[in-house]
Motif scaffolding. Structure first.
Motif: not given
Length: 467
Positions: A376-378, A408-410, A443-447, A452-455
């Protein structure tokens, strides 16, 4: 029956919670009426392309909200909508928990439902057959003899820690064991060496006990022997506290050659060693502890917490011959003795192979999440072990660690920066630590990885850059 919840599904949040909220909205809109029977779990799972477990959690969530009622042998049915009932639920602690950030910040083993089941089964067995000492013992301080004997055999055979039952002390988790070892050796104001980045619990402990903690340079295998030698000559420390296996936060792990070199330095200086081996079970067999190389000058600490279930705070402190009489008064002063009931569960798990089985399962689960995270973070640089509890992620471009943590917290994601792991003052590494086990729900882990990947692919907001 078939129902279409797609128009009511919120775009964000855990899938099970989104489905429960979609049911609530469908009821409000009149799409679902009281007395309607919901589809079987598997049917709705196929319709929404989610797992059956997700639908089960969604139905359970909807039942907590007062929206549905599960009838044994009959299915799940829509209740009459009671706004006050749902409003009360929305104000409850459970709802706050469901809306909490995805937590990739806490060091925690992955605990699927099967782990909980094993724990409950063992507790029932203990309730039926435990010796009265497990309930009413208030001595011996070092722990019940049969529990120390079993632990000693396991420490020797599985982890390679030298010693006999008379050298073992049962303690309430590894953090307690490290504190006992340090308190045995160190006086207020003494110097203790450790890795330049180390577990924040040790940093807090140094402030509590008033010792001078000094950091030693590290690389991808942990502490550097030449740097350790120089620090020993400069500071003449009372003790050296090291984590050779999966150093928190970097995951650095010494191979056996590095352990030989570090042990040679410590032997030459005659310095007391405290080996924090709490992650030993997360590595495949083959790495022997520093304590095996320096049995006369090493305190070895480990526990079952990181490889089984986090609530099993069974810690094991191995003390060099001749030091036990110094350690036991510290144990008595801090907790009198470790909780026998916890160690009875641990004793049975050591006896029947459950510890080894759960450790093997933990390594498999961590390896899966390590691989998923890398996928996911390639493109982002990261350090980790194949079966490690953490990933040490380098930040791209304009991001600073504290800025990313704040943003990230926001967005609903908790992560850790390097700041709390730094022993000495200085600029922190531009990295964050991701915990693979902070969230049990895949599912929450993947979420969290999605957020994170988007940020990481975006620039920091301007105001954060100004800050």
């Amino acid at each position: 029956m078939t129902i279409d919840l797609t128009p009511y599904l919120p775009a964000h949040g855990p899938k099970y919670l989104a489905i429960a909220r979609a049911l609530a909205e469908a009821i409000r809109q009149g799409e679902l009426t009281p007395g309607t029977r919901l589809p079987p779990h598997r049917c709705l799972a196929e319709t929404l392309a989610v797992s059956v477990q997700t639908v089960s959690r969604a139905y359970a969530q909807a039942e907590k909200m007062g929206l549905v009622q599960a009838r044994v042998g009959s299915g799940t049915w829509i209740n009459s909508l009671d706004d006050s009932q749902e409003t009360e639920y929305l104000r409850s602690a459970n709802m706050a928990m469901d809306a909490s950030p995805v937590d990739l910040s806490i060091a925690h083993p992955i605990c699927p439902p099967g782990h909980h089941l094993r724990f409950r089964e063992t507790l029932r067995d203990v309730a039926d057959s435990a010796h009265p000492d497990v309930i009413d013992a208030c001595r011996p301080i070092a722990g019940l003899l049969h529990q120390r004997e079993r632990a000693s055999q396991w420490l020797h055979d599985t982890l390679g820690v030298p010693g006999t039952p008379d050298d073992r002390v049962l303690c309430n988790g590894a953090a307690h064991g490290v504190m006992l070892a340090i308190a045995t050796l160190v006086q207020h104001g003494d110097v203790v060496l450790t890795e330049a980045l180390t577990d924040h619990g040790l940093i807090a402990l140094s402030r509590t006990l008033g010792l001078q903690l000094r950091g030693v340079a590290i690389d991808e295998q942990g502490v550097i022997p030449d740097a350790l030698d120089a620090a020993c000559r400069r500071y003449r420390p009372r003790a050296v506290c090291l984590t050779p296996t999966q150093l928190n936060p970097t995951g650095a792990t010494m191979d056996n050659a590095r352990r030989d070199a570090v042990a040679e330095v410590l032997a030459r200086h005659g310095t007391w060693v405290i080996e924090d081996d709490v992650h030993a079970l997360l590595e495949p067999p083959g790495l022997s502890p520093l304590t095996a190389r320096l049995p006369r000058q090493s305190f070895h600490v480990t526990s079952l917490t990181k490889a089984t279930v986090s609530g099993l705070r069974a810690g094991y402190l191995s003390v060099p011959r001749g030091q036990l009489h110094h350690t036991l008064p510290r144990l008595r002063a801090t907790s009198w003795m470790a909780t026998p009931l916890v160690f009875e569960v641990a004793d049975r798990w050591l006896a029947d192979g459950t510890v080894d089985a759960l450790a093997c399962e933990q390594r498999r689960l961590l390896a899966e999440r390590q691989q998923l995270t890398r996928t996911r973070l390639t493109g982002h640089a990261m350090a980790s072990r194949p079966t490690g509890m953490h990933i040490w992620l380098a930040l791209p471009g304009a991001w600073r660690a504290e800025e990313l943590q704040q943003q990230a917290l926001q967005e609903g994601l908790a992560i850790s920066t390097a700041q709390s792991f730094m022993v000495d003052q200085g600029p922190p590494p531009r990295r964050i630590r991701l915990s693979m086990g902070g969230e049990n729900d895949p599912e929450r882990f993947n979420q969290g990885l999605t957020i994170l990947a988007r940020l990481l692919g975006e620039a920091p907001p301007p105001m954060l850059q100004i800050v």
